[in-house]
Design an enzyme around this catalytic site. Structure first.
Site, mmCIF file in Angstrom:
data_model
loop_
_atom_site.group_PDB
_atom_site.id
_atom_site.type_symbol
_atom_site.label_atom_id
_atom_site.label_comp_id
_atom_site.label_asym_id
_atom_site.label_seq_id
_atom_site.Cartn_x
_atom_site.Cartn_y
_atom_site.Cartn_z
ATOM 1 N N ASN A 43 0.610 -1.312 0.148
ATOM 2 C CA ASN A 43 0.319 0.117 -0.067
ATOM 3 C C ASN A 43 1.207 1.066 -0.228
ATOM 4 O OD1 ASN A 43 -0.210 -0.722 2.677
ATOM 5 N ND2 ASN A 43 -0.893 0.928 3.155
ATOM 6 N N GLU A 45 0.224 5.301 0.574
ATOM 7 C CA GLU A 45 -0.422 6.115 0.967
ATOM 8 C C GLU A 45 -0.552 7.314 0.197
ATOM 9 O OE1 GLU A 45 -1.414 4.372 5.116
ATOM 10 O OE2 GLU A 45 -1.128 5.994 4.936
ATOM 11 N N CYS A 54 -4.014 0.199 -2.749
ATOM 12 C CA CYS A 54 -4.244 -0.265 -1.951
ATOM 13 C C CYS A 54 -3.185 -1.498 -2.666
ATOM 14 C CB CYS A 54 -4.883 -1.512 -2.001
ATOM 15 S SG CYS A 54 -6.554 -0.314 -0.799
ATOM 16 N N GLU A 56 -3.077 -4.880 -2.617
ATOM 17 C CA GLU A 56 -3.173 -5.888 -4.339
ATOM 18 C C GLU A 56 -3.508 -5.332 -5.685
ATOM 19 O OE1 GLU A 56 -6.004 -6.674 -0.276
ATOM 20 O OE2 GLU A 56 -5.023 -4.490 -1.144
ATOM 21 N N CYS A 89 -9.848 -4.517 0.393
ATOM 22 C CA CYS A 89 -10.939 -3.644 0.364
ATOM 23 C C CYS A 89 -12.045 -3.490 -0.915
ATOM 24 C CB CYS A 89 -10.349 -2.026 0.465
ATOM 25 S SG CYS A 89 -10.063 -1.623 -1.360
ATOM 26 N N CYS A 92 -10.505 -3.291 -4.342
ATOM 27 C CA CYS A 92 -9.293 -4.553 -4.414
ATOM 28 C C CYS A 92 -10.470 -5.880 -4.995
ATOM 29 C CB CYS A 92 -8.253 -4.874 -3.438
ATOM 30 S SG CYS A 92 -7.119 -3.760 -2.655
#
Length: 135
Positions: A43, A45, A54, A56, A89, A92
């Protein structure tokens, strides 16, 4: 291929590359293709929170940018430093649905080595993807 200690070691390596100065919730993803190639995701940010990506999606985008196509993936392993493994999430899940086989193993892990095996079919029941467009 079944889950192994190698999956865990690789996903923890991916997690070490995360950039999470705001949440301190570092996530790593280890994606393996059917031909044995490996992609790492972490990830990343951003101060403008909606611009974060993210782990994934990071690993899947890396693979697609290198020429891999939907269905070329064997498994994805995701890890977090939490008491329990965390699930991808919604964004993803949608990308996994689009790019991966419905029955591809998704291994969810945490720092303690706990593991939950699932699939996108289980995580996103009645999901919609390009496969549904019949093009």
């Amino acid at each position: 291929m079944a889950y192994s200690q190698n999956h865990f070691n690789k996903v923890r390596e991916a997690q070490s590359r995360a950039y999470a100065p705001y949440s301190n919730f570092k996530v790593g993803a280890y994606l393996k293709t059917k031909d044995g190639k490996e992609f790492y995701g972490a990830n990343v940010e951003n101060a403008a929170y909606g611009e974060a990506i993210c782990a994934e999606r990071s690993s899947l985008v890396a693979a697609i940018s290198q020429g891999y196509r939907p269905g070329d993936f064997e498994s994805i392993t995701v890890t977090v430093d939490a008491e329990s493994p965390s699930s991808p999430c919604g964004a993803c899940r949608q990308v996994i649905k689009e790019l991966c086989d419905d029955d591809m193993p998704i291994y969810l892990t945490n720092h303690k080595g706990d593991m939950i095996e699932t699939t996108i079919r289980e995580l996103l029941p009645l999901g919609f993807s390009g496969k549904d467009l019949n093009l």
